[in-house]
Design an enzyme around this catalytic site. Structure first.
Site, mmCIF file in Angstrom:
data_model
loop_
_atom_site.group_PDB
_atom_site.id
_atom_site.type_symbol
_atom_site.label_atom_id
_atom_site.label_comp_id
_atom_site.label_asym_id
_atom_site.label_seq_id
_atom_site.Cartn_x
_atom_site.Cartn_y
_atom_site.Cartn_z
ATOM 1 N N THR A 1 76.249 73.832 -10.246
ATOM 2 C CA THR A 1 75.590 73.253 -9.067
ATOM 3 C C THR A 1 75.826 71.748 -9.113
ATOM 4 O O THR A 1 75.875 71.166 -10.200
ATOM 5 C CB THR A 1 74.082 73.554 -9.137
ATOM 6 O OG1 THR A 1 73.902 74.935 -8.895
ATOM 7 C CG2 THR A 1 73.269 72.747 -8.123
ATOM 8 N N ARG B 1 69.656 85.835 -0.975
ATOM 9 C CA ARG B 1 68.816 85.063 -1.903
ATOM 10 C C ARG B 1 68.989 83.561 -1.647
ATOM 11 O O ARG B 1 70.090 83.070 -1.443
ATOM 12 C CB ARG B 1 69.201 85.403 -3.339
ATOM 13 C CG ARG B 1 68.424 84.631 -4.418
ATOM 14 C CD ARG B 1 69.175 83.410 -4.891
ATOM 15 N NE ARG B 1 68.511 82.739 -6.000
ATOM 16 C CZ ARG B 1 68.841 81.536 -6.451
ATOM 17 N NH1 ARG B 1 69.839 80.875 -5.893
ATOM 18 N NH2 ARG B 1 68.203 80.984 -7.454
ATOM 19 N N ILE B 2 67.883 82.835 -1.670
ATOM 20 C CA ILE B 2 67.924 81.382 -1.496
ATOM 21 C C ILE B 2 67.297 80.745 -2.728
ATOM 22 O O ILE B 2 66.261 81.211 -3.205
ATOM 23 C CB ILE B 2 67.149 80.969 -0.219
ATOM 24 C CG1 ILE B 2 67.877 81.513 1.019
ATOM 25 C CG2 ILE B 2 66.994 79.452 -0.135
ATOM 26 C CD1 ILE B 2 67.071 81.413 2.299
ATOM 27 N N GLY B 3 67.928 79.685 -3.241
ATOM 28 C CA GLY B 3 67.417 79.035 -4.448
ATOM 29 C C GLY B 3 66.728 77.712 -4.162
ATOM 30 O O GLY B 3 66.369 77.405 -3.016
ATOM 31 N N ASP B 4 66.561 76.939 -5.208
ATOM 32 C CA ASP B 4 65.803 75.680 -5.115
ATOM 33 C C ASP B 4 66.592 74.522 -4.513
ATOM 34 O O ASP B 4 65.994 73.549 -4.046
ATOM 35 C CB ASP B 4 65.390 75.248 -6.526
ATOM 36 C CG ASP B 4 66.626 74.984 -7.386
ATOM 37 O OD1 ASP B 4 67.432 75.922 -7.573
ATOM 38 O OD2 ASP B 4 66.821 73.838 -7.830
ATOM 39 N N THR C 1 68.846 71.113 -11.211
ATOM 40 C CA THR C 1 69.781 72.236 -11.377
ATOM 41 C C THR C 1 69.242 73.147 -12.460
ATOM 42 O O THR C 1 68.541 72.696 -13.370
ATOM 43 C CB THR C 1 71.194 71.727 -11.744
ATOM 44 O OG1 THR C 1 71.960 72.837 -12.248
ATOM 45 C CG2 THR C 1 71.172 70.648 -12.822
ATOM 46 N N GLY C 2 69.558 74.423 -12.363
ATOM 47 C CA GLY C 2 69.068 75.380 -13.350
ATOM 48 C C GLY C 2 68.529 76.611 -12.655
ATOM 49 O O GLY C 2 68.945 76.925 -11.529
ATOM 50 N N HIS C 3 67.600 77.276 -13.291
ATOM 51 C CA HIS C 3 67.114 78.543 -12.757
ATOM 52 C C HIS C 3 66.232 78.307 -11.523
ATOM 53 O O HIS C 3 65.076 77.877 -11.607
ATOM 54 C CB HIS C 3 66.332 79.294 -13.844
ATOM 55 C CG HIS C 3 65.989 80.679 -13.437
ATOM 56 N ND1 HIS C 3 64.703 81.098 -13.223
ATOM 57 C CD2 HIS C 3 66.780 81.735 -13.133
ATOM 58 C CE1 HIS C 3 64.711 82.364 -12.844
ATOM 59 N NE2 HIS C 3 65.954 82.771 -12.789
ATOM 60 N N GLY C 4 66.804 78.583 -10.349
ATOM 61 C CA GLY C 4 66.177 78.195 -9.090
ATOM 62 C C GLY C 4 64.806 78.787 -8.844
ATOM 63 O O GLY C 4 63.909 78.095 -8.339
#
Ligand code: ASP
Length: 326
Positions: free
Chosen positions: A180, A208-211, A231-234
Site C-alpha cells: 500500500t 471489501r473496503i479497507g482503511d 498501512t497494515g491490516h485494514g
C-alpha cells in the site's frame, strides 16, 4: 481557497514530503527496489511541492509514481481479490479546511488517487465507490484501461499461492505482499496533506473496503494537529481508528508525533495481534515513522536531504541536489 494564508513572516516550517510503500514482511530480494521506489516518490512529491507550492500536488504526485510501480500494491501491481480482479481504495485530504476525497472499489484506472482528488474538487460529495465512481472517472477523461490491464504476473502468482496456503495468517503474510502506498506533506506555512492508495488485502472478497480510503483510519490531515497515512491490516486499523487516535494524542495528549505514532500502533498490535505502520507529520513539522510489522519502506525529502528506511530503526541519509525554499 485551499491554502492557509501565508506571508513571508509566516514561513516557519521546513517543507517536507514523507512517503511509505507499505507495512509487512517485505522479502529480502525486494528491499532494494522498495527503497528505490519510495525514494523516487518522496523526491517527486518534493519537486511538485517546489513547483506548485501545493501540499495536495505533493502527496498526489508522490502516490501516482508509486501507483505506476508494480513493486507496490496500488494501481498497476495491486493485489487481487479472491476472484482475481483489482479493486482499489484511495483517499486524499488537505488540512487547511479539511477538504477530502475518497474512492473505493475503483477498477481499470492507473491512478485512483487522482480520482479521489477529483471527487474532492469537482463533486459535492466526499466519498464515492464502484460503478458510479468509475462512470465519473470516464466522464472526466480518465484513461479507462482494458479489463485486466492492472493485473501483473506477480499478483496472479501470489493469489495462487495464497489460495493454496492453508496457514494464511503466519509471518505477516495474512494480507499478501506489502505495498500500500501513502504520502504526507507540509509546506513552509504549515499546511499539511495526506494521501493513501491501495489494492487492499490479497484474496479479499469482492466488494471489501479497507482503511486506506476511510478518513480517521488510514488517512487524515488537519493543520491543527498533522497528517497521517497508515498501512497494515485494514479491518484492525478501522476498528482502532488509528489516524484519529494518533492525532488526538498529538493535539491533546502532549505527545510528539513520533511518540504518539509508536504508542497507538503498539496498543493496536497488543490488543488485536495485528500489525500496521504509519507515516505522519505534525502541525509543527515533526515527523512520526513507525511500524509493528516486520518492515515498512519509507522515505522523505527535506531540503537537500533524502532519508529512507525499511528495517526498524534504520535511517539512511543521502544528500541530493540543493533544493531552494518552497
Ligand atoms: N491497509 C490496507 C488495506 O487493508 C492494506 C495494507 O496497507 O497493506 O486495505
Amino acid at each position: 481557497m485551499l491554502a492557509r494564508q501565508c506571508n513571508s513572516d509566516a514561513q516557519t516550517f521546513r517543507p517536507t514530503v514523507l512517503v511509505h510503500g507499505g507495512a509487512g514482511a517485505i522479502r529480502d530480494e525486494n528491499v532494494a527496489n522498495a527503497r528505490l521506489g519510495v525514494k523516487r516518490a518522496a523526491s517527486k512529491g518534493y519537486e511538485a511541492l517546489q513547483q506548485t507550492g501545493s501540499v495536495l500536488d505533493a502527496v498526489e504526485e508522490a502516490v501516482r509514481l508509486m501507483e505506476e510501480n508494480p513493486m507496490f500494491n496500488a494501481g498497476y501491481g495491486s493485489v487481487l481479490t479472491w476472484e482475481g480482479d483489482v479493486e482499489m481504495d484511495a483517499s486524499i485530504m488537505h488540512g487547511a479546511h479539511l477538504e477530502a476525497g475518497c474512492v473505493s472499489l475503483a477498477r481499470d484506472i492507473m491512478h485512483p488517487i487522482s480520482l479521489a482528488r477529483l471527487i474532492m474538487a469537482k463533486t459535492p460529495h466526499l466519498y464515492m465507490a464502484g460503478e458510479g465512481a468509475m462512470r465519473l472517472a470516464a466522464a472526466q477523461g480518465f484513461n479507462i484501461l482494458p479489463k485486466g490491464a492492472l493485473v501483473t504476473e506477480k499478483a496472479l502468482k501470489h493469489l495462487e499461492m495464497f489460495k493454496t496456503n492453508s496457514n494464511r495468517t503466519q509471518g505477516g503474510q495474512l494480507y499478501g505482499p506489502p505495498g500500500t502506498v501513502g504520502a504526507v506533506a507540509i509546506d513552509a506555512c504549515g499546511n499539511v496533506a495526506a494521501a493513501t492508495s491501495t489494492g487492499g488485502l490479497m484474496g479479499k472478497l469482492p466488494g471489501r473496503i479497507g482503511d486506506s480510503s476511510v478518513l480517521g483510519a488510514g488517512t487524515y490531515a488537519d493543520n491543527e494537529s498533522g497528517a497521517i497515512s497508515a498501512t497494515g491490516h485494514g479491518e484492525t486499523i478501522m476498528r482502532f481508528n488509528v489516524a484519529s487516535r494518533i492525532l488526538t494524542l498529538v493535539q491533546h495528549g502532549n505527545q510528539t508525533m513520533q511518540q504518539a505514532t509508536e504508542h497507538v500502533l503498539q496498543q493496536m498490535t497488543k490488543r488485536f495481534n495485528e500489525t500496521a505502520g504509519a507515516i505522519a507529520i505534525d502541525h509543527r513539522g515533526q515527523l512520526g515513522i513507525y511500524f509493528t510489522s516486520r518492515r515498512m519502506s519509507w522515505a522523505y525529502q527535506q531540503a537537500n536531504e533524502l532519508h529512507s528506511g525499511i528495517d526498524a530503526g534504520e535511517d539512511v541519509v543521502e544528500i541530493v541536489g540543493e533544493a531552494p525554499n518552497v
